[in-house]
Design a protein around this motif. Structure first.
Motif, PDB file in Angstrom:
ATOM      1  N   ASN A 590      24.347  81.154  51.018  1.00  0.00           N
ATOM      2  CA  ASN A 590      23.762  82.047  50.011  1.00  0.00           C
ATOM      3  C   ASN A 590      23.339  81.267  48.762  1.00  0.00           C
ATOM      4  O   ASN A 590      23.596  81.676  47.636  1.00  0.00           O
ATOM      5  CB  ASN A 590      24.773  83.144  49.639  1.00  0.00           C
ATOM      6  N   THR A 591      22.669  80.142  48.997  1.00  0.00           N
ATOM      7  CA  THR A 591      22.343  79.248  47.887  1.00  0.00           C
ATOM      8  C   THR A 591      20.977  79.578  47.284  1.00  0.00           C
ATOM      9  O   THR A 591      20.106  80.135  47.945  1.00  0.00           O
ATOM     10  CB  THR A 591      22.370  77.778  48.362  1.00  0.00           C
ATOM     11  N   LYS A 592      20.797  79.180  46.030  1.00  0.00           N
ATOM     12  CA  LYS A 592      19.549  79.384  45.301  1.00  0.00           C
ATOM     13  C   LYS A 592      19.080  78.052  44.731  1.00  0.00           C
ATOM     14  O   LYS A 592      19.853  77.331  44.102  1.00  0.00           O
ATOM     15  CB  LYS A 592      19.780  80.374  44.155  1.00  0.00           C
ATOM     16  N   LYS A 593      17.817  77.714  44.982  1.00  0.00           N
ATOM     17  CA  LYS A 593      17.260  76.493  44.415  1.00  0.00           C
ATOM     18  C   LYS A 593      16.804  76.757  42.988  1.00  0.00           C
ATOM     19  O   LYS A 593      16.099  77.726  42.718  1.00  0.00           O
ATOM     20  CB  LYS A 593      16.081  76.004  45.261  1.00  0.00           C
ATOM     21  N   ILE A 594      17.225  75.881  42.076  1.00  0.00           N
ATOM     22  CA  ILE A 594      16.855  76.018  40.672  1.00  0.00           C
ATOM     23  C   ILE A 594      15.528  75.294  40.446  1.00  0.00           C
ATOM     24  O   ILE A 594      15.408  74.097  40.708  1.00  0.00           O
ATOM     25  CB  ILE A 594      17.940  75.420  39.753  1.00  0.00           C
ATOM     26  N   GLU A 595      14.547  76.022  39.958  1.00  0.00           N
ATOM     27  CA  GLU A 595      13.245  75.421  39.674  1.00  0.00           C
ATOM     28  C   GLU A 595      13.343  74.599  38.386  1.00  0.00           C
ATOM     29  O   GLU A 595      13.715  75.116  37.326  1.00  0.00           O
ATOM     30  CB  GLU A 595      12.180  76.516  39.521  1.00  0.00           C
TER      31      GLU A 595
END
Length: 794
Positions: A590-595
């Motif tokens: 459930n990961t999110k890539k940080i822009e």
């Protein structure tokens, strides 16, 4: 009385309880097993070709095998590859990292003068053995300055050898006598016709050789009889020699290995010997690599010939060595045979070719299904090539060469087909080789001793000069994502093992005290293995033949241009395009890539980005502490839940969090944040507060750590060399003829098959019709593949 045996005695393994039958048996078997307790690695190396120009690169793939188990040597990690000149002096050396019994690499040849060189691939553990288990290939670098070697031998000088089966001739029995003839270059010569004559000049029998100069004939010998051999060679040369006198007493052995299902062993003696054999128990051992089966031999009055029938399914796979011992455990006769009915040899076949405008896709198939992973290598050359002169393949190297003394001419021929002719020729080779390369004197008196350890990874050992109140030392190596802690002894010594350190990279050290504060480590460090020069004995290895390197030197000018091209050759499966440059190994749930781009400045601290994404960041005397604002619970100490922090897939401990202190966006490649604990990570090292994965730029580690007062560094002067991606020389398209002789179409070191046992790759189109695929491979189950396939591409 001898009978037809349906089953030989059990395998003798490594348990002393197996040797309690009687003292004599135990003495032979125990010493034999002891000699093979240390299991050597055997290495085969395939090169992309054998003849190079100085601006090319030598590409190679090495396979490491356990000949006893006939499986890949999975525990091997450290493999050395070195180049030696024609006099045996080492020119260059690399340390390679092996995984699952394979490794590959390359040597750039731009600084090498034209001449003969040798590529040796070996391990440290091999130094424990008197026998050779390394791989050694002769290569040639072509060029205008390469002087032709003079042929010092006479034009018609031949070496004709008579080799009795088992090792000696015996009176009053029908002896099998093998023969081989070699020319001045050590190659087999063809005998068109030959005959055996008695002392009166009467023809007793006739013979001729195979294409490799070997053959055999049978001859009954009487006491004091004189016999001669006359042979006529293909070039008209005549050979005349006397057959040696037979022994008056002893035993002889005759082998019939041509039957598909059974091996027939005939033990013979004569009237002079039999009375001495009665009431004595001799033994026949069938053995290889510390594995042994035995049969007691009991002789009977009036019986001179004893036939033993051994089902081949009860033999060992591949080579079997048959030795007869007397009642005092002295080996009397020996014969080596090959059991082709049970081997790890597998086939590979062409499925189809798919031509396109600029390249051709080739699909091959094996029966191995998913047992091979990156364990097939292929050199692709024009069919008229003169550049590939390998004398052995992976099968002959692993299944034949370890047991035979000396060079084997055209070793790959014996496994090119599994038909009656090649089986017969292989048996002739083994008959004429005589006894195996293993000396019974050494087996009984001097087994190998483990004086050189089995290397596993690299080691760092050192001493802290200012231990003071420091209790631990921190080790960091960014390129391998390694950060480790070690205790420090009272004398200041420390060590780290099983490291993967790349050549010419830096390792860093920092001291930690009881308060977990860090300070720069003033250390004296040794890194193992260290670079060591050695040499090889090239006596007998130098080519004696005159070499006409370039038919027309001017014709090869500008054959290879300065540019190279990288070939994306392997097309095994269609992979989905990833949005991420980096692969998340841990904490990817459930990961999110940080822009980062266009949102944060280069000098923005990474800790500020973490704080802006649901975490509290605290500065403490020990460095950085991070806690989730909305975790799934609390730690055992009652504090808010902490996330797992991974930098370049390396989990950060409390003392290692100092790296985050001044980490900026300009140092970072990607950041991934998950506020949800990954399954299986909760409670391992925090993790209740989620997971944060940070991937730094390649330039970050050195620049950052050099500035930190708490880290000292040391350069790894001899570490692992990572294999480069294959680069094809940029051949001059106008030199089609030179390309057909010395050019390379492709080199594919690491192919994997799919679930159907198929694999495919591409080759560029260079306006040719026929190409050669030199295929070598090893399965995880020990299966061996070696085949040369000709493909017509129109």
């Amino acid at each position: 009385m001898f009978k037809t045996f349906a089953l030989l005695a059990y395998f003798i393994l490594f348990h002393a309880t197996c040797f309690a039958q009687k003292p004599n048996d135990s003495q032979i078997e125990g010493r034999y097993v002891k000699y093979f307790e240390l299991e050597p690695e055997t290495i085969y190396t395939q090169t992309n070709k054998s003849k190079y120009f100085a601006n090319e690169t030598l590409w190679f793939k090495s396979y490491i095998y356990n000949t006893k188990t006939q499986l890949p040597y999975l525990s091997t990690t450290n493999v050395y590859a070195a180049i030696y000149d024609v006099d045996g002096r080492m020119i260059d050396k690399k340390l390679l990292y092996a995984i699952d019994g394979i490794t590959n690499g390359e040597f750039k040849l731009s600084e090498y003068a034209p001449g003969t060189y040798f590529l040796k691939v070996f391990t440290n553990y091999m130094r424990n053995f008197s026998e050779s288990y390394h791989s050694l290939q002769e290569i040639e670098i072509l060029g205008d300055d390469f002087a032709q070697q003079e042929n010092e031998s006479l034009e018609n000088e031949y070496d004709f050898q008579l080799l009795p089966e088992g090792g000696h001739l015996l009176n009053d029995v029908n002896n099998t006598i093998g023969f081989k003839i070699l020319n001045a270059n050590g190659e087999g010569a063809i005998i068109e016709s030959g005959k055996v004559l008695d002392s009166k000049g009467q023809v007793i029998t006739t013979f001729k050789s195979n294409e490799l100069g070997m053959g055999k004939f049978s001859l009954m010998l009487k006491n004091n009889d004189t016999h001669f051999v006359e042979a006529l060679l293909e070039d008209g040369t005549k050979i005349n020699t006397e057959i040696p006198k037979a022994q008056p007493r002893g035993i002889a052995v005759k082998i019939n290995n041509l039957n598909a299902t059974n091996l027939f062993i005939s033990i013979q003696t004569n009237k002079s010997t039999l009375p001495e054999l009665l009431d004595k128990t001799y033994s026949l051992a069938i053995h290889r690599d510390g594995l042994m089966k035995k049969i007691d031999l009991n002789f009977q009055d009036g019986k001179y010939d004893y036939l033993i029938n051994v089902p081949k399914q009860d033999l060992l796979s591949g080579i079997n060595i048959i030795t007869v011992f007397n009642d005092e455990n002295k080996p009397l006769v020996e014969r080596v045979i090959f059991n082709s009915s049970k081997t790890p040899i597998e086939n590979v076949e062409l499925v189809n070719t798919y031509p396109n405008s600029d390249s051709t896709k080739i699909r091959l198939r094996t029966k191995l299904k998913d047992t091979i992973q990156k364990n097939i290598s292929i050199s692709v050359l024009p069919s008229s090539t003169k550049a590939y002169t390998a004398s052995e393949n992976i099968i002959s190297k692993f299944l034949l060469s370890p047991y035979i003394e000396g060079n084997i001419e055209n070793a790959d021929y014996y496994f090119s087909n599994n038909d009656r002719q090649t089986t017969y020729d292989l048996d002739l080779l083994l008959l004429t080789q005589g006894w195996s390369k293993y000396s019974w004197n050494k087996i009984f008196s001097s087994p190998p001793k483990e004086l050189f350890h089995f290397e596993s990874g690299m080691q760092v050992k050192g001493k802290v000069s200012d231990k003071d109140k420091n209790t631990e030392i921190i080790f960091l190596h960014k390129e391998s994502n390694t950060m480790l802690n070690s205790g420090i002894s009272e004398d200041g010594y420390f060590g780290f093992e099983n490291l993967l350190l790349l050549d010419s990279t830096k390792i860093y050290f920092s001291l930690k005290n009881k308060k977990e504060n860090l300070s720069k480590a003033n250390v004296y460090v040794n890194i193992y293995p260290a670079y060591q020069k050695d040499s090889i004995n090239t006596h007998g290895l130098k080519s004696k033949k005159p070499i006409n390197i370039l038919d027309n030197n001017a014709f090869y000018e500008n054959f290879i241009l300065e540019n190279t091209t990288s070939l994306d050759t392997v097309m095994l499966e269609v992979s989905k395009k990833r949005q991420s440059k980096n692969q998340i190994i841990y904490g990817g749930f459930n990961t999110k890539k940080i822009e980062l781009e266009n949102i944060y400045d280069d000098v923005t601290l990474v800790t500020d980005i973490i704080s802006a994404n649901g975490f509290d960041v605290y500065n403490s005397p020990r460095g950085i502490e991070i806690a989730a604002r909305r975790g799934v619970g609390y730690s055992f100490s009652g504090k808010p839940a902490s996330p797992n922090i991974y930098i370049d897939n390396q989990l950060m401990g409390e003392a290692q969090m100092i790296i985050l202190m001044n980490l900026m966006v300009k140092d970072v490649d990607e950041i991934f944040i998950s506020r949800t604990p990954s399954p299986g990570t909760v409670g391992v090292a925090g993790g209740l507060g989620g997971n944060i994965n940070i991937y730094t730029k390649k330039s970050f580690s050195g620049k950052y750590l050099e500035k930190q007062s708490s880290f000292s560094s040391k350069i790894v002067e001899f570490g692992y060399s990572l294999p480069e991606k294959y680069q094809s020389p940029f051949y001059n398209a106008s030199q089609q003829e030179s390309f057909s002789k010395y050019g390379v179409l492709n080199w594919i070191p690491n192919l994997s098959n799919d679930e159907n046992g198929e694999f495919e790759f591409k080759i560029p189109n260079y306006r040719y019709e026929d190409i050669l695929l030199f295929i070598e491979g090893m399965g995880s189950d020990g299966s061996l593949i070696s085949k040369t396939i000709t493909i017509n591409i129109d």
